[in-house]
Design a protein around this motif. Sequence first.
Motif, PDB file in Angstrom:
ATOM      1  N   GLU A  63      -6.175  -5.493  -7.409  1.00  0.00           N
ATOM      2  CA  GLU A  63      -5.932  -4.055  -7.343  1.00  0.00           C
ATOM      3  C   GLU A  63      -5.588  -3.488  -8.714  1.00  0.00           C
ATOM      4  O   GLU A  63      -4.865  -4.129  -9.490  1.00  0.00           O
ATOM      5  CB  GLU A  63      -4.775  -3.784  -6.372  1.00  0.00           C
ATOM      6  CG  GLU A  63      -4.393  -2.331  -6.211  1.00  0.00           C
ATOM      7  CD  GLU A  63      -5.525  -1.493  -5.626  1.00  0.00           C
ATOM      8  OE1 GLU A  63      -6.337  -0.982  -6.429  1.00  0.00           O
ATOM      9  OE2 GLU A  63      -5.589  -1.375  -4.383  1.00  0.00           O
TER      10      GLU A  63
ATOM     11  N   THR B  34     -10.146  -1.481  -4.129  1.00  0.00           N
ATOM     12  CA  THR B  34      -9.361  -2.697  -3.901  1.00  0.00           C
ATOM     13  C   THR B  34     -10.320  -3.816  -3.534  1.00  0.00           C
ATOM     14  O   THR B  34     -11.159  -3.663  -2.644  1.00  0.00           O
ATOM     15  CB  THR B  34      -8.352  -2.486  -2.756  1.00  0.00           C
ATOM     16  OG1 THR B  34      -7.526  -1.367  -3.063  1.00  0.00           O
ATOM     17  CG2 THR B  34      -7.484  -3.725  -2.567  1.00  0.00           C
TER      18      THR B  34
ATOM     19  N   LYS C  84     -10.177  -0.878   2.135  1.00  0.00           N
ATOM     20  CA  LYS C  84      -9.432   0.376   2.033  1.00  0.00           C
ATOM     21  C   LYS C  84      -8.012   0.149   2.536  1.00  0.00           C
ATOM     22  O   LYS C  84      -7.754   0.152   3.728  1.00  0.00           O
ATOM     23  CB  LYS C  84     -10.129   1.465   2.841  1.00  0.00           C
ATOM     24  CG  LYS C  84     -11.482   1.876   2.277  1.00  0.00           C
ATOM     25  CD  LYS C  84     -12.098   3.010   3.093  1.00  0.00           C
ATOM     26  CE  LYS C  84     -13.431   3.444   2.503  1.00  0.00           C
ATOM     27  NZ  LYS C  84     -14.057   4.545   3.283  1.00  0.00           N
ATOM     28  N   LEU C  85      -7.091  -0.059   1.607  1.00  0.00           N
ATOM     29  CA  LEU C  85      -5.689  -0.211   1.963  1.00  0.00           C
ATOM     30  C   LEU C  85      -4.960   1.124   1.957  1.00  0.00           C
ATOM     31  O   LEU C  85      -3.972   1.313   2.659  1.00  0.00           O
ATOM     32  CB  LEU C  85      -5.005  -1.185   0.993  1.00  0.00           C
ATOM     33  CG  LEU C  85      -5.483  -2.637   1.046  1.00  0.00           C
ATOM     34  CD1 LEU C  85      -4.694  -3.470   0.052  1.00  0.00           C
ATOM     35  CD2 LEU C  85      -5.357  -3.210   2.455  1.00  0.00           C
ATOM     36  N   TRP C  86      -5.435   2.054   1.124  1.00  0.00           N
ATOM     37  CA  TRP C  86      -4.864   3.394   1.046  1.00  0.00           C
ATOM     38  C   TRP C  86      -5.918   4.327   0.449  1.00  0.00           C
ATOM     39  O   TRP C  86      -6.941   3.886  -0.080  1.00  0.00           O
ATOM     40  CB  TRP C  86      -3.597   3.422   0.203  1.00  0.00           C
ATOM     41  CG  TRP C  86      -3.678   2.545  -0.995  1.00  0.00           C
ATOM     42  CD1 TRP C  86      -4.433   2.725  -2.117  1.00  0.00           C
ATOM     43  CD2 TRP C  86      -3.002   1.300  -1.161  1.00  0.00           C
ATOM     44  NE1 TRP C  86      -4.258   1.679  -2.977  1.00  0.00           N
ATOM     45  CE2 TRP C  86      -3.378   0.797  -2.422  1.00  0.00           C
ATOM     46  CE3 TRP C  86      -2.092   0.576  -0.383  1.00  0.00           C
ATOM     47  CZ2 TRP C  86      -2.893  -0.409  -2.913  1.00  0.00           C
ATOM     48  CZ3 TRP C  86      -1.613  -0.612  -0.877  1.00  0.00           C
ATOM     49  CH2 TRP C  86      -2.001  -1.092  -2.116  1.00  0.00           C
ATOM     50  N   SER C  87      -5.653   5.595   0.538  1.00  0.00           N
ATOM     51  CA  SER C  87      -6.619   6.591   0.096  1.00  0.00           C
ATOM     52  C   SER C  87      -6.656   6.678  -1.428  1.00  0.00           C
ATOM     53  O   SER C  87      -5.615   6.667  -2.087  1.00  0.00           O
ATOM     54  CB  SER C  87      -6.267   7.961   0.689  1.00  0.00           C
ATOM     55  OG  SER C  87      -7.146   8.958   0.203  1.00  0.00           O
ATOM     56  N   LYS C  88      -7.867   6.779  -1.980  1.00  0.00           N
ATOM     57  CA  LYS C  88      -8.066   6.978  -3.415  1.00  0.00           C
ATOM     58  C   LYS C  88      -9.043   8.131  -3.585  1.00  0.00           C
ATOM     59  O   LYS C  88     -10.253   7.993  -3.324  1.00  0.00           O
ATOM     60  CB  LYS C  88      -8.600   5.701  -4.071  1.00  0.00           C
ATOM     61  CG  LYS C  88      -7.623   4.541  -4.007  1.00  0.00           C
ATOM     62  CD  LYS C  88      -8.194   3.299  -4.657  1.00  0.00           C
ATOM     63  CE  LYS C  88      -7.193   2.145  -4.604  1.00  0.00           C
ATOM     64  NZ  LYS C  88      -7.733   0.903  -5.204  1.00  0.00           N
TER      65      LYS C  88
END
Length: 334
Positions: A230, A236, A261-265
């Motif tokens: 990351e 990621t 996709k672990l969180w929004s980018k």
Amino acid sequence: MKKNDRSLLTTLFIFIVSSGFAQQNVQFSQYIFNELAVNPAYAGYKEEWTAHLLYRSQWVSITGAPKTATFSFDGLTDSYRKNTGLGLQITNDKLGAQSNLSAYTNYSYRLKLDALDTRRLCLGLGVGVSQYALNGDELSYVQENDSRIQAGTVNTITPDLRFGVYYYSPTFFAGASVMDLFADYISTKLQDGTKTYLNIKKTRHYYFSAGGLITLSSTIILKPSFLIKEDFKGPTNLDLNTFFAFNEKVWIGASWRTGIKLWSKDNLISNLQMADAYSVMAQFYVNDRFRIGYAYDRTLSELSNYENGSHEVSVSLSLPSPKLGERILSPRYF
């Protein structure tokens, strides 16, 4: 594919990498046999002084594609208490006209967690320097005598710092590390007199890995593991690995590399392809101290139409401790 078309593709590829928001660090498919490449706390894990040599040729048949060579040497400074590990790692990475030569000294303090010394928690620190270079003679000119392209090579040297933690037992390991700690504060732009040239922008990288051993029979061991990469700017990345060991000598395995996709980018496009590549690997222990390995990678993106895969060859050699003589230590599977 015509030579001119291939050169155009290479130029476009290098431009995209150089001007992007982030660039992932050098990646190796066989890192699982030497995690010093991603975690300084790994130094001394094998408890014998061990030399590793690896060469990777990526995206064969594409002119200017990445080529990487790395050498490392690590072991224990106190073979009795086994509390201190020390390692050296030298890496040369070349991408088209750009290159990066780095050298790191890695220190690991290893905390003993049980009386039988089967579990350790290791804290690691890596200190090093990187030399970034750009060779203008290897660039193709769109306009002759373009003042934005220098003649010859310009380079710059920057310091770097790494930190990591690593836990292991006979059947499980987990590690976390942060690399390029100075990346947000140090520029890798290249200066030549009054001119400034762009180079690959370094970003801070974070790694988390874990894996274990499952005994399937008296002669077969299963070794699953994963690695998350990351930088909080690019996608990621996740590596899923599985190895089968036969009689502790032959290791056959495969790896799947994909984005997750672990969180929004917000800076990433919504339809970004996640599947990246797959790898098939084989490792052979000639004896208890000498190992040779090979990995073949194939990308799953449209780039696969223009390249013939990636090849990675590695060798490692462990040296007997003067205090332990020729006695072989318990096998180190991680």
